[in-house]
Design an enzyme around this catalytic site. Structure first.
Site, PDB file in Angstrom:
ATOM      1  N   CYS A  10       0.887  -1.165   0.000  1.00  0.00           N
ATOM      2  CA  CYS A  10       0.000   0.000   0.000  1.00  0.00           C
ATOM      3  C   CYS A  10       0.924   1.213   0.000  1.00  0.00           C
ATOM      4  CB  CYS A  10      -0.918   0.001   1.218  1.00  0.00           C
ATOM      5  SG  CYS A  10      -2.123   1.339   1.167  1.00  0.00           S
ATOM      6  N   CYS A  46      -0.611   4.410   2.111  1.00  0.00           N
ATOM      7  CA  CYS A  46      -1.030   4.275   3.509  1.00  0.00           C
ATOM      8  C   CYS A  46      -0.616   2.895   3.997  1.00  0.00           C
ATOM      9  CB  CYS A  46      -2.538   4.484   3.619  1.00  0.00           C
ATOM     10  SG  CYS A  46      -3.478   3.388   2.527  1.00  0.00           S
ATOM     11  N   SER A  47      -1.509   2.204   4.666  1.00  0.00           N
ATOM     12  CA  SER A  47      -1.209   0.838   5.088  1.00  0.00           C
ATOM     13  C   SER A  47      -2.473  -0.011   4.990  1.00  0.00           C
ATOM     14  CB  SER A  47      -0.658   0.834   6.513  1.00  0.00           C
ATOM     15  OG  SER A  47      -1.561   1.458   7.395  1.00  0.00           O
ATOM     16  N   CYS A  48      -3.213   0.152   3.883  1.00  0.00           N
ATOM     17  CA  CYS A  48      -4.451  -0.611   3.695  1.00  0.00           C
ATOM     18  C   CYS A  48      -4.136  -2.095   3.734  1.00  0.00           C
ATOM     19  CB  CYS A  48      -5.100  -0.234   2.366  1.00  0.00           C
ATOM     20  SG  CYS A  48      -5.620   1.491   2.321  1.00  0.00           S
TER      21      CYS A  48
END
Length: 201
Positions: A104, A107-109
């Site tokens: 990701c 972000c950190s999806c």
């Protein structure tokens, strides 16, 4: 006593989380028991063991594998896993010719219902930048040495679409049942930064 979630003394993110936890407890907004219950839920009920069950089912049930390919969200839901962070899932199958890996970049999806809490390295700027620019080198650092002719596909997870990598089924597992097979599936193999374990490893 609060649970220590640190992976190492220099893990700045973990130190911040511990400080936030201490403030919440001190202000009476949360108790240590509530925090431990939340962590236990993610470790027990929303962990990579859920994704491992999905992968193992796909390995043993061709009809399920077809449904997973066609509509991963629905197929994963058949096993009781879903929720906001798993609302739009896509399954990616690794083959001898193609290796998929997920990142990701913005972000950190992360698909929490099937993989649990994201590892610290998944959220790091270094991983997010390097796996896109030099995926073969990054995979080598994770211990994966792919043949030169194998293609690597990097998939950028977003808040709208999250991915689950279905790793290749290890050789020598033909007689194994679904539960035993699930024990061979690692979190990293479902991100694409690892391989499923060999039997007896």
């Amino acid at each position: 006593m609060t649970r220590d979630h640190r992976h190492g003394p220099d893990d700045e993110l973990a130190l911040r989380a511990a400080a936030l936890e201490a403030v919440l407890v001190e202000k009476g907004l949360l108790s240590t028991d509530q925090i431990d219950a939340i962590v236990e839920r993610y470790e027990r009920d929303l962990g990579p063991q859920n994704g491992a069950r999905v992968v193992a089912r796909a390995w043993v049930d061709p009809a399920y594998r077809d449904r997973l390919r066609a509509d991963a969200t629905a197929a994963i839901g058949e096993l009781g896993f879903g929720g906001f962070e798993g609302a739009t899932m896509v399954a990616l199958e690794n083959t001898p010719d193609v290796h998929n890996v997920v990142v990701c970049t913005l972000c950190s999806c992360y698909p929490w219902p099937v993989l649990g809490l994201p590892p610290t390295w998944y959220k790091s700027p270094a991983y997010r930048a390097r796996v896109v620019a030099e995926p073969r080198s990054v995979l080598r650092e994770f211990g994966i040495e792919l043949p030169a002719e194998a293609r690597i596909r990097v998939w950028d997870s977003t808040s709208e679409v999250r991915y689950l990598v279905v790793p290749q089924r290890p050789a020598g597992t033909e007689g194994m049942g679904e539960e035993a097979l699930a024990g061979l599936v690692t979190r990293d193999s479902m991100i694409g930064t690892g391989l499923a374990r060999s039997p007896g490893a």
